[in-house]
Design a protein around this motif. Structure first.
Motif, mmCIF file in Angstrom:
data_model
loop_
_atom_site.group_PDB
_atom_site.id
_atom_site.type_symbol
_atom_site.label_atom_id
_atom_site.label_comp_id
_atom_site.label_asym_id
_atom_site.label_seq_id
_atom_site.Cartn_x
_atom_site.Cartn_y
_atom_site.Cartn_z
ATOM 1 N N ALA A 102 23.693 41.247 79.062
ATOM 2 C CA ALA A 102 22.903 40.437 78.134
ATOM 3 C C ALA A 102 23.852 39.987 77.038
ATOM 4 O O ALA A 102 24.953 40.534 76.899
ATOM 5 N N ARG A 103 23.433 39.007 76.246
ATOM 6 C CA ARG A 103 24.276 38.513 75.151
ATOM 7 C C ARG A 103 23.486 38.384 73.877
ATOM 8 O O ARG A 103 22.334 37.978 73.865
ATOM 9 N N ILE A 104 24.181 38.713 72.803
ATOM 10 C CA ILE A 104 23.679 38.476 71.454
ATOM 11 C C ILE A 104 24.813 37.815 70.677
ATOM 12 O O ILE A 104 25.931 37.679 71.191
ATOM 13 N N HIS A 105 24.532 37.417 69.451
ATOM 14 C CA HIS A 105 25.570 36.865 68.572
ATOM 15 C C HIS A 105 25.485 37.579 67.229
ATOM 16 O O HIS A 105 24.388 37.868 66.741
ATOM 17 N N ASP A 106 26.647 37.864 66.649
ATOM 18 C CA ASP A 106 26.652 38.507 65.337
ATOM 19 C C ASP A 106 26.309 37.470 64.265
ATOM 20 O O ASP A 106 26.129 36.289 64.584
ATOM 21 N N PRO A 107 26.184 37.879 63.007
ATOM 22 C CA PRO A 107 25.759 36.943 61.960
ATOM 23 C C PRO A 107 26.661 35.728 61.766
ATOM 24 O O PRO A 107 26.245 34.726 61.197
ATOM 25 N N GLU A 108 27.914 35.807 62.238
ATOM 26 C CA GLU A 108 28.821 34.670 62.103
ATOM 27 C C GLU A 108 29.009 33.928 63.422
ATOM 28 O O GLU A 108 29.892 33.100 63.558
ATOM 29 N N GLY A 109 28.167 34.227 64.408
ATOM 30 C CA GLY A 109 28.152 33.478 65.658
ATOM 31 C C GLY A 109 29.044 33.999 66.767
ATOM 32 O O GLY A 109 29.135 33.373 67.825
ATOM 33 N N LEU A 110 29.709 35.126 66.572
ATOM 34 C CA LEU A 110 30.567 35.678 67.616
ATOM 35 C C LEU A 110 29.703 36.229 68.744
ATOM 36 O O LEU A 110 28.800 37.032 68.513
ATOM 37 N N ALA A 111 29.996 35.803 69.969
ATOM 38 C CA ALA A 111 29.262 36.304 71.132
ATOM 39 C C ALA A 111 29.609 37.768 71.383
ATOM 40 O O ALA A 111 30.777 38.165 71.313
ATOM 41 N N ILE A 112 28.575 38.555 71.669
ATOM 42 C CA ILE A 112 28.736 39.959 72.021
ATOM 43 C C ILE A 112 28.029 40.150 73.355
ATOM 44 O O ILE A 112 26.821 39.935 73.464
ATOM 45 N N GLU A 113 28.802 40.514 74.366
ATOM 46 C CA GLU A 113 28.217 40.779 75.670
ATOM 47 C C GLU A 113 27.893 42.265 75.749
ATOM 48 O O GLU A 113 28.746 43.105 75.475
ATOM 49 N N LEU A 114 26.657 42.563 76.078
ATOM 50 C CA LEU A 114 26.209 43.934 76.269
ATOM 51 C C LEU A 114 26.216 44.205 77.767
ATOM 52 O O LEU A 114 25.631 43.455 78.539
ATOM 53 N N TRP A 115 26.891 45.263 78.175
ATOM 54 C CA TRP A 115 27.103 45.545 79.588
ATOM 55 C C TRP A 115 26.670 46.959 79.915
ATOM 56 O O TRP A 115 27.204 47.912 79.360
ATOM 57 N N GLU A 116 25.712 47.068 80.825
ATOM 58 C CA GLU A 116 25.337 48.382 81.344
ATOM 59 C C GLU A 116 25.903 48.478 82.753
ATOM 60 O O GLU A 116 25.377 47.850 83.686
ATOM 61 N N PRO A 117 27.018 49.239 82.916
ATOM 62 C CA PRO A 117 27.603 49.378 84.250
ATOM 63 C C PRO A 117 26.605 50.028 85.206
ATOM 64 O O PRO A 117 25.696 50.742 84.768
ATOM 65 N N PRO A 118 26.778 49.798 86.503
ATOM 66 C CA PRO A 118 25.859 50.428 87.451
ATOM 67 C C PRO A 118 26.012 51.952 87.406
ATOM 68 O O PRO A 118 27.109 52.462 87.146
ATOM 69 N N THR A 119 24.925 52.640 87.638
ATOM 70 C CA THR A 119 24.957 54.100 87.662
ATOM 71 C C THR A 119 25.549 54.560 88.986
ATOM 72 O O THR A 119 25.152 54.080 90.039
ATOM 73 N N THR A 120 26.506 55.468 88.900
ATOM 74 C CA THR A 120 27.091 56.029 90.118
ATOM 75 C C THR A 120 26.309 57.281 90.493
ATOM 76 O O THR A 120 25.580 57.845 89.678
ATOM 77 N N ALA A 121 26.479 57.734 91.705
ATOM 78 C CA ALA A 121 25.782 58.934 92.175
ATOM 79 C C ALA A 121 26.107 60.128 91.292
ATOM 80 O O ALA A 121 25.272 60.991 91.068
ATOM 81 N N ASP A 122 27.343 60.192 90.752
ATOM 82 C CA ASP A 122 27.749 61.301 89.884
ATOM 83 C C ASP A 122 27.011 61.288 88.560
ATOM 84 O O ASP A 122 26.873 62.309 87.917
ATOM 85 N N GLU A 123 26.559 60.112 88.113
ATOM 86 C CA GLU A 123 25.923 59.982 86.804
ATOM 87 C C GLU A 123 24.414 60.129 86.861
ATOM 88 O O GLU A 123 23.773 60.289 85.852
ATOM 89 N N SER A 124 23.804 60.031 88.049
ATOM 90 C CA SER A 124 22.351 60.076 88.121
ATOM 91 C C SER A 124 21.818 61.469 87.997
ATOM 92 O O SER A 124 22.440 62.426 88.085
#
Length: 124
Positions: A102-124
């Motif tokens: 997903a993407r948001i922008h900070d107060p001065e317009g800088l793009a910030i990409e939010l990334w949720e990596p896929p869950t691996t079997a070890d992490e579930s």
């Protein structure tokens, strides 16, 4: 190839109002909440990738985009939207291989990409 570089040690950028911008990052993303703007992040993958100068992946007037690894992207997006911060989502950004974005922008317009990596079997 062996390297002595262990990771990114900081991100420094200019701002019209550094104090207000730092507060926005603390309040909405929990970044720089410690002394002197320090933030101890969790270990994990960091992508370091120059893009072509004519790429349309992020705004042409921006030299870089911040990508933040997150947990519970939907929960974070809901909190950001409740705070009045628009959250952009596109189905084509999401893949089983790389995860959800997903993407948001900070107060001065800088793009910030939010990334949720896929869950691996070890992490579930």
């Amino acid at each position: 190839m062996s390297t002595d570089v262990a990771g990114i040690g900081g991100l420094f950028f200019r701002s019209r109002d550094p104090e207000a911008r730092a507060e926005w990052y603390r309040e909405h993303l929990g970044i720089g909440a410690g002394d002197e703007g320090m933030w101890n992040q969790e270990a994990g993958m960091t992508v370091f990738a120059p893009f072509a100068s004519d790429s349309d992946y992020f705004a042409a007037d921006q030299q870089f985009m911040i990508n933040l690894r997150v947990k519970n992207l939907e929960g974070l997006a809901a909190r950001l939207e409740a705070a009045g911060i628009p959250v952009e989502r596109r189905d084509e950004w999401n893949t089983d291989e790389y995860g959800t974005f997903a993407r948001i922008h900070d107060p001065e317009g800088l793009a910030i990409e939010l990334w949720e990596p896929p869950t691996t079997a070890d992490e579930s």
